[in-house]
Design an enzyme around this catalytic site. Structure first.
Site, PDB file in Angstrom:
ATOM      1  N   ASP A  13       0.812  -1.225   0.000  1.00  0.00           N
ATOM      2  CA  ASP A  13       0.000   0.000   0.000  1.00  0.00           C
ATOM      3  C   ASP A  13       0.842   1.270   0.000  1.00  0.00           C
ATOM      4  O   ASP A  13       0.449   2.303   0.547  1.00  0.00           O
ATOM      5  CB  ASP A  13      -0.964   0.020   1.209  1.00  0.00           C
ATOM      6  CG  ASP A  13      -1.876  -1.181   1.213  1.00  0.00           C
ATOM      7  OD1 ASP A  13      -2.234  -1.654   0.112  1.00  0.00           O
ATOM      8  OD2 ASP A  13      -2.222  -1.663   2.307  1.00  0.00           O
ATOM      9  N   LYS A  16       1.854   2.075  -5.140  1.00  0.00           N
ATOM     10  CA  LYS A  16       2.381   1.490  -6.379  1.00  0.00           C
ATOM     11  C   LYS A  16       1.453   1.769  -7.554  1.00  0.00           C
ATOM     12  O   LYS A  16       1.898   2.076  -8.660  1.00  0.00           O
ATOM     13  CB  LYS A  16       2.559  -0.032  -6.210  1.00  0.00           C
ATOM     14  CG  LYS A  16       3.541  -0.405  -5.127  1.00  0.00           C
ATOM     15  CD  LYS A  16       3.610  -1.910  -4.900  1.00  0.00           C
ATOM     16  CE  LYS A  16       2.360  -2.520  -4.325  1.00  0.00           C
ATOM     17  NZ  LYS A  16       2.051  -2.131  -2.938  1.00  0.00           N
ATOM     18  N   GLY A  40      -4.596  -4.289  -3.764  1.00  0.00           N
ATOM     19  CA  GLY A  40      -5.559  -3.232  -4.084  1.00  0.00           C
ATOM     20  C   GLY A  40      -4.758  -2.014  -4.484  1.00  0.00           C
ATOM     21  O   GLY A  40      -4.116  -1.390  -3.643  1.00  0.00           O
ATOM     22  N   HIS A  41      -4.718  -1.718  -5.773  1.00  0.00           N
ATOM     23  CA  HIS A  41      -3.908  -0.605  -6.282  1.00  0.00           C
ATOM     24  C   HIS A  41      -4.835   0.517  -6.748  1.00  0.00           C
ATOM     25  O   HIS A  41      -5.624   0.328  -7.674  1.00  0.00           O
ATOM     26  CB  HIS A  41      -3.000  -1.088  -7.424  1.00  0.00           C
ATOM     27  CG  HIS A  41      -2.006  -2.120  -6.982  1.00  0.00           C
ATOM     28  ND1 HIS A  41      -1.118  -2.718  -7.829  1.00  0.00           N
ATOM     29  CD2 HIS A  41      -1.749  -2.642  -5.746  1.00  0.00           C
ATOM     30  CE1 HIS A  41      -0.357  -3.568  -7.142  1.00  0.00           C
ATOM     31  NE2 HIS A  41      -0.732  -3.540  -5.890  1.00  0.00           N
ATOM     32  N   GLN A 224       1.925  -6.127  -3.156  1.00  0.00           N
ATOM     33  CA  GLN A 224       2.413  -6.244  -1.775  1.00  0.00           C
ATOM     34  C   GLN A 224       3.717  -5.439  -1.625  1.00  0.00           C
ATOM     35  O   GLN A 224       3.864  -4.414  -2.259  1.00  0.00           O
ATOM     36  CB  GLN A 224       2.593  -7.718  -1.373  1.00  0.00           C
ATOM     37  CG  GLN A 224       1.276  -8.468  -1.194  1.00  0.00           C
ATOM     38  CD  GLN A 224       0.628  -8.927  -2.489  1.00  0.00           C
ATOM     39  OE1 GLN A 224       1.262  -9.558  -3.307  1.00  0.00           O
ATOM     40  NE2 GLN A 224      -0.631  -8.645  -2.684  1.00  0.00           N
TER      41      GLN A 224
HETATM   42  P1  GDP Z   1      -0.753   0.324  -3.550  1.00  0.00           P
HETATM   43  O1  GDP Z   1      -1.361  -0.936  -3.066  1.00  0.00           O
HETATM   44  O2  GDP Z   1       0.722   0.379  -3.300  1.00  0.00           O
HETATM   45  O3  GDP Z   1      -1.084   0.640  -4.984  1.00  0.00           O
HETATM   46  O4  GDP Z   1      -1.393   1.490  -2.660  1.00  0.00           O
HETATM   47  P2  GDP Z   1      -2.951   1.666  -2.287  1.00  0.00           P
HETATM   48  O5  GDP Z   1      -3.683   2.113  -3.484  1.00  0.00           O
HETATM   49  O6  GDP Z   1      -3.441   0.473  -1.569  1.00  0.00           O
HETATM   50  O7  GDP Z   1      -2.844   2.807  -1.185  1.00  0.00           O
HETATM   51  C1  GDP Z   1      -2.269   4.042  -1.467  1.00  0.00           C
HETATM   52  C2  GDP Z   1      -3.319   5.124  -1.252  1.00  0.00           C
HETATM   53  O8  GDP Z   1      -2.670   6.384  -1.213  1.00  0.00           O
HETATM   54  C3  GDP Z   1      -4.328   5.233  -2.385  1.00  0.00           C
HETATM   55  O9  GDP Z   1      -5.543   5.676  -1.874  1.00  0.00           O
HETATM   56  C4  GDP Z   1      -3.720   6.297  -3.298  1.00  0.00           C
HETATM   57  O10 GDP Z   1      -4.692   6.995  -4.073  1.00  0.00           O
HETATM   58  C5  GDP Z   1      -3.122   7.216  -2.276  1.00  0.00           C
HETATM   59  N1  GDP Z   1      -1.934   7.961  -2.714  1.00  0.00           N
HETATM   60  C6  GDP Z   1      -0.903   7.564  -3.492  1.00  0.00           C
HETATM   61  N2  GDP Z   1       0.043   8.522  -3.559  1.00  0.00           N
HETATM   62  C7  GDP Z   1      -0.418   9.557  -2.808  1.00  0.00           C
HETATM   63  C8  GDP Z   1       0.114  10.828  -2.447  1.00  0.00           C
HETATM   64  O11 GDP Z   1       1.225  11.201  -2.811  1.00  0.00           O
HETATM   65  N3  GDP Z   1      -0.643  11.608  -1.631  1.00  0.00           N
HETATM   66  C9  GDP Z   1      -1.864  11.226  -1.177  1.00  0.00           C
HETATM   67  N4  GDP Z   1      -2.525  12.045  -0.401  1.00  0.00           N
HETATM   68  N5  GDP Z   1      -2.386  10.039  -1.498  1.00  0.00           N
HETATM   69  C10 GDP Z   1      -1.669   9.209  -2.284  1.00  0.00           C
HETATM   70  P1  IMO Z   2      -0.944  -4.182  -2.204  1.00  0.00           P
HETATM   71  O1  IMO Z   2      -0.484  -4.760  -3.519  1.00  0.00           O
HETATM   72  C1  IMO Z   2      -0.997  -4.636   2.125  1.00  0.00           C
HETATM   73  C2  IMO Z   2      -1.177  -8.739   3.678  1.00  0.00           C
HETATM   74  C3  IMO Z   2      -2.430  -9.180   4.396  1.00  0.00           C
HETATM   75  C4  IMO Z   2      -1.813 -10.160   5.390  1.00  0.00           C
HETATM   76  C5  IMO Z   2      -0.696 -10.804   4.585  1.00  0.00           C
HETATM   77  C6  IMO Z   2      -1.061 -12.146   3.985  1.00  0.00           C
HETATM   78  O2  IMO Z   2      -2.218  -3.455  -2.289  1.00  0.00           O
HETATM   79  O3  IMO Z   2       0.162  -3.431  -1.556  1.00  0.00           O
HETATM   80  P2  IMO Z   2      -2.616 -12.850   1.941  1.00  0.00           P
HETATM   81  O4  IMO Z   2      -4.069 -12.654   1.693  1.00  0.00           O
HETATM   82  O5  IMO Z   2      -1.735 -12.262   0.900  1.00  0.00           O
HETATM   83  O6  IMO Z   2      -2.266 -14.281   2.219  1.00  0.00           O
HETATM   84  O7  IMO Z   2      -2.315 -12.061   3.317  1.00  0.00           O
HETATM   85  O8  IMO Z   2      -0.380  -9.897   3.561  1.00  0.00           O
HETATM   86  N1  IMO Z   2      -1.397  -8.194   2.316  1.00  0.00           N
HETATM   87  C7  IMO Z   2      -1.289  -6.903   1.999  1.00  0.00           C
HETATM   88  N2  IMO Z   2      -1.066  -5.823   2.765  1.00  0.00           N
HETATM   89  N3  IMO Z   2      -1.119  -4.492   0.794  1.00  0.00           N
HETATM   90  C8  IMO Z   2      -1.312  -5.565  -0.005  1.00  0.00           C
HETATM   91  O9  IMO Z   2      -1.287  -5.504  -1.343  1.00  0.00           O
HETATM   92  C9  IMO Z   2      -1.452  -6.840   0.601  1.00  0.00           C
HETATM   93  N4  IMO Z   2      -1.682  -8.085   0.136  1.00  0.00           N
HETATM   94  C10 IMO Z   2      -1.627  -8.896   1.188  1.00  0.00           C
HETATM   95  O10 IMO Z   2      -3.069  -8.110   5.023  1.00  0.00           O
HETATM   96  O11 IMO Z   2      -1.219  -9.445   6.437  1.00  0.00           O
HETATM   97 MG    MG Z   3      -2.890  -1.576  -1.814  1.00  0.00          MG
END
Ligand code: GDP
Ligand code: IMO
Ligand code: MG
Length: 428
Positions: A13, A16, A40-41, A224
């Site tokens: 999270d 990415k 979840g991206h 991840q």
């Molecule tokens: P990922 O799994 O690495 O793709 O990240 P997620 O989407 O799960 O979580 C990142 C969250 O931060 C999302 O809601 C993005 O829209 C948000 N985000 C990414 N870069 C920035 C930033 O520079 N500033 C803010 N405020 N939000 C950001």
């Molecule tokens: P993105 O790509 C954050 C965590 C779960 C749990 C562990 C194992 O959005 O960064 P799993 O279901 O993979 O067997 O769970 O990994 N986990 C993540 N945490 N971002 C993710 O993906 C994750 N995908 C799995 O919360 O701790």
């Molecule tokens: Mg994510």
């Protein structure tokens, strides 16, 4: 011409999705190499938000080919749901999305096993996303998995399915006191998925290597993060795939000599979802404030993310394991308004100072962070797109991270939207 890998440098999270979407502007191919719909991206374009789980975050650009590689585990109904969801939003998903024949299928019994195993662990549960990820990789390694390509030969699919269901039903009944599955029912359900997915199934290793040979720009999207990697993360509180840069080669069938750059995505603070050690976690009002300001709730499960200060010990580990050539520091804007900001530079364990991440879980979970305090900034960094316009304390924060991690920051993200970022170095 370059082949650029994007990996999470923390516990996932990191942002990415946003970075991959931004870099896709110049990429002809974007490929996921591991994980599944546990990811979840999030991508925000103008006022529209898209959350991608299995489909590469490059899908929102016209003319880009998106690949789901052999290292990914695919739950077909989740994939179909995602394809249909995008189409409903006006995003074309046709031959621009290809799925490797060698990617393993998540089956209904994998999901049941994931949940049953977590429940049986009680307080020691990993806090998985319950998507069946672990059990699917178990079958892959046990050489009993069913692959996407098997969908195209129904007799072979049924043969493998029957063998697996026999085995799994014994486990479910005797170990977890649960009802078993019917192979026939699963077969019929998956036949429906095959009809919808067959157009996307391809020899993706050939496609990607031909593109590299033709000098195309190729972007490889990790899911991840390094600390969730099966080998290099905080085992057993990890996911079940190779989330580090090395995983991009095996997860797509690309030789290491073809990789040009590895970008580590680093959130300006740290978060984690699920169980496991997290030395800089804040259990106080500051942690709560970061969660609120950063909207730190899981993009897949909606769970509140655990929040804390930046940890450069884990980042040094990520820099080494991935061979990072650059960092992207995201969510800098979330730290606006803090009077002081802490950076973890080491740990104290039983009176001893540690500057490298310990391999032993028992030590890591008892490490007390050692902090350096920096002055915060009061102005807003939201949406700033030039480094010189950042408050001087924010610039100092970035510089200090670079020094401590030993890797330069190539991009700094200052907001959710596509162009809310500072590019210090181009990648394609
Ligand atoms: P990922 O799994 O690495 O793709 O990240 P997620 O989407 O799960 O979580 C990142 C969250 O931060 C999302 O809601 C993005 O829209 C948000 N985000 C990414 N870069 C920035 C930033 O520079 N500033 C803010 N405020 N939000 C950001
Ligand atoms: P993105 O790509 C954050 C965590 C779960 C749990 C562990 C194992 O959005 O960064 P799993 O279901 O993979 O067997 O769970 O990994 N986990 C993540 N945490 N971002 C993710 O993906 C994750 N995908 C799995 O919360 O701790
Ligand atoms: Mg994510």
């Amino acid at each position: 011409m370059p082949v650029v890998i994007v990996v999470g440098a923390q516990w996932g999270d990191e942002g990415k999705g946003k970075v991959v979407d931004y870099l896709t502007k110049k990429a002809e191919i974007v490929a996921r190499f591991q994980g599944g719909h546990n990811a979840g991206h999030t991508v925000v374009i103008k006022d529209k938000k898209y959350v991608l789980h299995l489909i590469p975050s490059g899908i929102l650009h016209k003319g880009t080919t998106c690949i789901i590689g052999n290292g990914v585990v695919v739950e077909p109904s989740a994939l179909i749901g995602e394809i249909e969801g995008l189409r409903a939003k006006g995003i074309p998903v046709k031959k621009n999305l290809l799925v490797s024949k060698n990617a393993h299928l998540i089956m209904p019994y994998h999901i049941a096993l994931d949940k049953a195993c977590e429940t049986s662990k009680g307080k020691k549960s990993i806090g998985t996303t319950g998507r069946g990820i672990g059990p699917t990789y178990v079958d892959k390694m046990a050489r009993s998995g069913i692959r996407v390509g098997d969908l195209l030969t129904p007799e072979l699919f049924m043969e493998k399915l029957q063998a697996n269901v026999r085995h799994v039903n014994v486990l479910l009944k005797n170990l977890y006191n649960q009802k078993g599955f019917s192979a026939k029912k699963i077969f019929d359900e998956y036949a429906g998925y095959t009809r919808k997915l067959s157009v996307h199934i391809a020899d993706t290793d050939l496609i990607i290597n031909r593109a590299i040979a033709a000098g195309k720009n190729v972007l490889l999207e990790g899911a991840q993060g390094t600390l969730l990697d099966i080998d290099h993360g905080t085992y057993p509180f990890v996911t079940s795939s190779s989330a580090v840069a090395g995983g991009a080669c095996t997860g797509l069938g690309i030789g290491p000599t073809k990789i040009s750059k590895v970008l580590g995505i680093v959130k300006a603070y740290t978060t984690r979802v699920g169980s496991g050690p997290f030395p800089t976690e804040l259990h106080d009002a500051t942690g709560e404030l970061i969660r609120e300001k950063g909207g730190e709730f899981g993009a897949t499960t909606g769970r509140p993310r655990r929040c804390g200060w930046l940890d450069t010990v884990i980042l040094k580990h990520a820099a080494m394991i991935n061979g990072l050539s650059g960092m992207v520091i995201t969510k800098l804007d979330i730290l606006d308004g803090f009077s002081t900001i802490k950076i973890c530079t080491g740990y104290r364990y039983r009176g001893k100072l540690l500057t490298e991440m310990p391999k032993e879980l028992g030590i890591f979970e008892n490490c007390i962070p050692v902090y350096e305090e920096m002055a915060g900034w009061q102005g807003s960094t939201a949406g700033i797109s030039s480094f010189s316009k950042l408050p001087k304390e924010a610039r100092a924060y970035i510089k200090r991270i670079e020094e401590l991690v030993g890797v330069r920051a190539d991009i700094i993200s200052t907001g959710q939207k596509r162009d809310e970022l500072i590019t210090l170095r181009e990648h394609f």
